[in-house]
Design a protein around this motif. Structure first.
Motif, mmCIF file in Angstrom:
data_model
loop_
_atom_site.group_PDB
_atom_site.id
_atom_site.type_symbol
_atom_site.label_atom_id
_atom_site.label_comp_id
_atom_site.label_asym_id
_atom_site.label_seq_id
_atom_site.Cartn_x
_atom_site.Cartn_y
_atom_site.Cartn_z
ATOM 1 N N ALA A 1 -38.449 -11.493 -24.217
ATOM 2 C CA ALA A 1 -39.048 -12.772 -24.551
ATOM 3 C C ALA A 1 -40.165 -13.043 -23.717
ATOM 4 C CB ALA A 1 -37.894 -13.723 -23.995
ATOM 5 N N LYS B 1 -45.466 -11.551 -28.376
ATOM 6 C CA LYS B 1 -45.238 -11.433 -29.898
ATOM 7 C C LYS B 1 -45.915 -12.452 -30.685
ATOM 8 C CE LYS B 1 -40.899 -10.650 -29.433
ATOM 9 N NZ LYS B 1 -40.872 -10.934 -27.795
ATOM 10 N N ASN C 1 -36.604 -9.725 -30.744
ATOM 11 C CA ASN C 1 -36.265 -9.221 -29.406
ATOM 12 C C ASN C 1 -35.363 -7.983 -29.226
ATOM 13 O OD1 ASN C 1 -35.697 -12.647 -28.612
ATOM 14 N ND2 ASN C 1 -37.568 -11.512 -27.722
ATOM 15 N N LEU D 1 -43.252 -7.855 -18.725
ATOM 16 C CA LEU D 1 -44.390 -8.242 -17.863
ATOM 17 C C LEU D 1 -44.176 -8.244 -16.418
ATOM 18 C CD1 LEU D 1 -45.972 -11.095 -20.122
ATOM 19 C CD2 LEU D 1 -46.776 -8.578 -20.157
ATOM 20 N N GLN E 1 -46.788 -22.368 -18.697
ATOM 21 C CA GLN E 1 -47.402 -23.411 -19.235
ATOM 22 C C GLN E 1 -46.894 -24.640 -18.372
ATOM 23 O OE1 GLN E 1 -48.101 -23.407 -23.186
ATOM 24 N NE2 GLN E 1 -49.455 -21.676 -23.145
HETATM 25 N N1 ATP Z 1 -48.814 -10.483 -22.701
HETATM 26 C C1 ATP Z 1 -49.524 -11.609 -22.678
HETATM 27 N N2 ATP Z 1 -50.754 -11.908 -22.288
HETATM 28 C C2 ATP Z 1 -51.051 -13.239 -22.302
HETATM 29 N N3 ATP Z 1 -50.373 -14.282 -22.424
HETATM 30 C C3 ATP Z 1 -49.083 -14.190 -22.632
HETATM 31 C C4 ATP Z 1 -48.647 -12.697 -22.836
HETATM 32 N N4 ATP Z 1 -47.276 -12.738 -23.232
HETATM 33 C C5 ATP Z 1 -47.203 -14.208 -23.325
HETATM 34 N N5 ATP Z 1 -48.200 -15.017 -22.950
HETATM 35 C C6 ATP Z 1 -48.190 -16.237 -22.828
HETATM 36 O O1 ATP Z 1 -47.057 -16.795 -22.726
HETATM 37 C C7 ATP Z 1 -46.748 -17.801 -24.155
HETATM 38 C C8 ATP Z 1 -45.386 -17.534 -24.781
HETATM 39 O O2 ATP Z 1 -45.434 -16.050 -25.146
HETATM 40 P P1 ATP Z 1 -44.972 -15.678 -26.739
HETATM 41 O O3 ATP Z 1 -44.644 -17.040 -27.261
HETATM 42 O O4 ATP Z 1 -46.104 -14.869 -27.300
HETATM 43 O O5 ATP Z 1 -43.628 -14.788 -26.286
HETATM 44 P P2 ATP Z 1 -42.954 -14.063 -27.408
HETATM 45 O O6 ATP Z 1 -42.924 -12.524 -26.945
HETATM 46 O O7 ATP Z 1 -43.185 -14.430 -28.750
HETATM 47 O O8 ATP Z 1 -41.457 -14.419 -26.800
HETATM 48 P P3 ATP Z 1 -40.184 -14.768 -27.718
HETATM 49 O O9 ATP Z 1 -39.326 -13.542 -28.086
HETATM 50 O O10 ATP Z 1 -39.243 -15.438 -26.819
HETATM 51 O O11 ATP Z 1 -40.391 -15.680 -29.123
HETATM 52 C C9 ATP Z 1 -48.244 -17.249 -25.241
HETATM 53 O O12 ATP Z 1 -48.420 -18.415 -25.735
HETATM 54 C C10 ATP Z 1 -49.087 -17.014 -23.978
HETATM 55 O O13 ATP Z 1 -49.716 -18.099 -23.634
#
Ligand code: ATP
Length: 311
Positions: free
Chosen positions: A86, A90, A190, A254, A305
């Motif tokens: 998460a 993505k 995931n 991360l 955020q």
């Molecule tokens: N690798 C990254 N680099 C820069 N910003 C990131 C990164 N990962 C996440 N973020 C920031 O965190 C926010 C949430 O990440 P995001 O929605 O892309 O996660 P996800 O992998 O889709 O999670 P999930 O599996 O829970 O849906 C993004 O809008 C971005 O602002």
């Protein structure tokens, strides 16, 4: 006047007229423009500057998209399957891809985002969802061949629904008179996140840099892991064993330093000056795993955020 040259001149004038008219028209309204080549350097810059800690995803997405969009005659639509923990980026990457294909990004009429728990919540309504989804894809691809479809939470999607889109992902020249070969399908999940984390952790424990992790270290683990995971959505949908997924794209968990980069990026996006004290405080508030080493952020950058609002 010589009729042939007059004909050519008129043709040339009307072609330039048409081109400038369509350019002019597309300035005021959104156009599909399926043959417009992708600006690869703009996409590269976006990924390198905005996406932190994901060297593999950056590399594969760039290659996959430029290769696909430069191919005038693709044999099937492009299908990308994004996997990872998460908050690792993505959805964020899908947004970057969408914006590089269509300036309006996720708000474009040619980009369609489906979230399993929101759009397909009831398993007993699978048949209805299948019909609606097929109609939606058919209608939109016939209006714009290079439409983009993003499916979030694939691991929560009932396999029956994936079955409904399977015919569109295959190598058919046309299905009921419509070609789907220029469309792009992006699946987010995931599933496989635990395996990606394990490999990343193994590298860390062996004192190796995460940037040394190569696709070949993860791709086999991932496709087998996802294939054997009954909750992955892709499982027994036949997408994998029929080779309909072009790229499995791993998102690594991360680290503390990446979380800090996310905080800085968020501050800049809000128009504020970067305050390193606040950056450290926000990053320190996040929780990390495994219990002893505390290397990877539990929620990636996801809650950055909202945490920043408190400072
Ligand atoms: N690798 C990254 N680099 C820069 N910003 C990131 C990164 N990962 C996440 N973020 C920031 O965190 C926010 C949430 O990440 P995001 O929605 O892309 O996660 P996800 O992998 O889709 O999670 P999930 O599996 O829970 O849906 C993004 O809008 C971005 O602002």
């Amino acid at each position: 006047f010589e009729p042939v040259s007059v004909g050519i001149a008129i043709g040339a004038v009307s072609l330039t007229g048409y081109l400038s008219y369509s350019d002019w028209y597309c300035r005021f309204t959104e156009c599909c423009r399926e043959d417009r080549p992708l600006n690869a350097s703009a996409l590269k810059l976006d990924l390198e500057e905005k996406l932190f800690g994901q060297h593999l995803a950056t590399e594969v997405i760039l290659k996959a998209l430029t290769g696909f969009r430069n191919n005038k005659n693709p044999k099937k639509p492009l299908t990308l399957s994004l996997h990872g923990w998460a908050g690792t980026g993505k959805n964020f990457v899908s947004q970057i891809v969408a914006e590089n294909l269509y300036p309006k990004g996720l708000k474009s009429n040619f980009v369609h985002l489906f979230v399993s728990t929101l759009h397909f919540p009831h398993e007993q309504k699978t048949k209805l969802y299948q019909d609606q989804l097929q109609k939606w894809i058919r209608g939109n691809v016939s209006a714009c061949a290079s439409s983009v479809f993003i499916f979030d939470e694939m691991d929560k999607l009932h396999p029956g629904i994936i079955d409904a889109i399977k015919p569109f992902l295959d190598y058919y020249e046309q299905v009921d008179g419509i070609s789907y070969r220029k469309a792009i399908f992006i699946f987010l999940s995931n599933a496989g996140g635990d395996l990606i984390t394990k490999t990343t952790l193994d590298f860390w424990r062996a004192g190796r840099k995460r940037e040394e992790i190569q696709l070949k270290d993860l791709e086999p683990v991932l496709s087998v892991g996802v294939f054997n995971n009954k909750h992955s959505g892709l499982w027994h949908s036949g997408l994998i064993d029929k080779n309909l997924i072009d790229y499995f794209i791993p998102f690594l968990p991360l680290e503390y330093r990446h979380v800090k980069m996310c905080v800085r990026a968020e501050m800049r996006a809000r128009g504020a000056a970067v305050d390193e004290d606040i950056v450290t405080r926000v990053a320190d508030e996040m929780t990390f795993f495994p219990k002893d080493e505390k290397i990877f952020s539990d929620k990636g950058c996801k809650t950055v955020q909202s945490r920043l609002d408190f400072h």
